[in-house]
Design a protein around this motif. Structure first.
Motif, short mmCIF file in Angstrom:
data_model
loop_
_atom_site.label_atom_id
_atom_site.label_comp_id
_atom_site.label_asym_id
_atom_site.label_seq_id
_atom_site.Cartn_x
_atom_site.Cartn_y
_atom_site.Cartn_z
N LEU A 156 0.85 -1.28 -0.01
CA LEU A 156 -0.05 -0.05 0.13
C LEU A 156 0.92 1.40 -0.01
N PHE A 202 -4.45 3.50 -3.48
CA PHE A 202 -5.31 2.36 -2.86
C PHE A 202 -5.51 2.72 -1.48
N HIS A 203 -6.63 2.60 -1.08
CA HIS A 203 -7.15 3.24 0.31
C HIS A 203 -7.82 1.88 0.84
#
Length: 117
Positions: free
Chosen positions: A30, A36-37
């Motif tokens: 990540l 990207f969360h």
């Protein structure tokens, strides 16, 4: 997945609270992919259980019973099943009352209290 979503868009992932989503390897990935969360559902979240049950229906009714000779055939069957589900949605119904669920939880807690883990 990083190449599937157009580069200009952020990707929000809704996950259950299981620890594998929080490992060092995932955190490192990540960190390298900031668009990207991760969003985690509360422990015991009922709606995620319904999503899991829907995938269970899909697996039971289409994937496990099917004889697919190619990925394309499997995808076609899954898409047809989803289209049918969306045309004729079937709501999920809880079959236990809140009191029954709480009593089940209390029995579980009594059973594990003092357990040596």
């Amino acid at each position: 997945i990083d190449k599937t979503v157009p580069a200009g868009l952020d990707v929000h992932l809704v996950c259950d609270n299981y620890g594998t989503h929080k490992t060092a390897a995932i955190k490192a990935w990540l960190a390298k992919h900031p668009r990207f969360h991760m969003h985690f559902t509360p422990t015991g979240s009922s709606w995620i259980n319904q999503v899991e049950r829907w995938f269970g229906f899909l697996a039971e009714q289409k994937i496990k019973r099917g004889a697919h000779k190619s990925v394309q055939a499997l995808e076609k069957d899954v898409r047809a099943w989803i289209a049918d589900w969306n045309t004729h949605p079937r709501p999920f119904l809880w079959t236990k009352t809140a009191e029954e669920i709480l009593e089940s939880l209390a029995r579980f807690c009594r059973r594990i209290s003092g357990a040596r883990h």
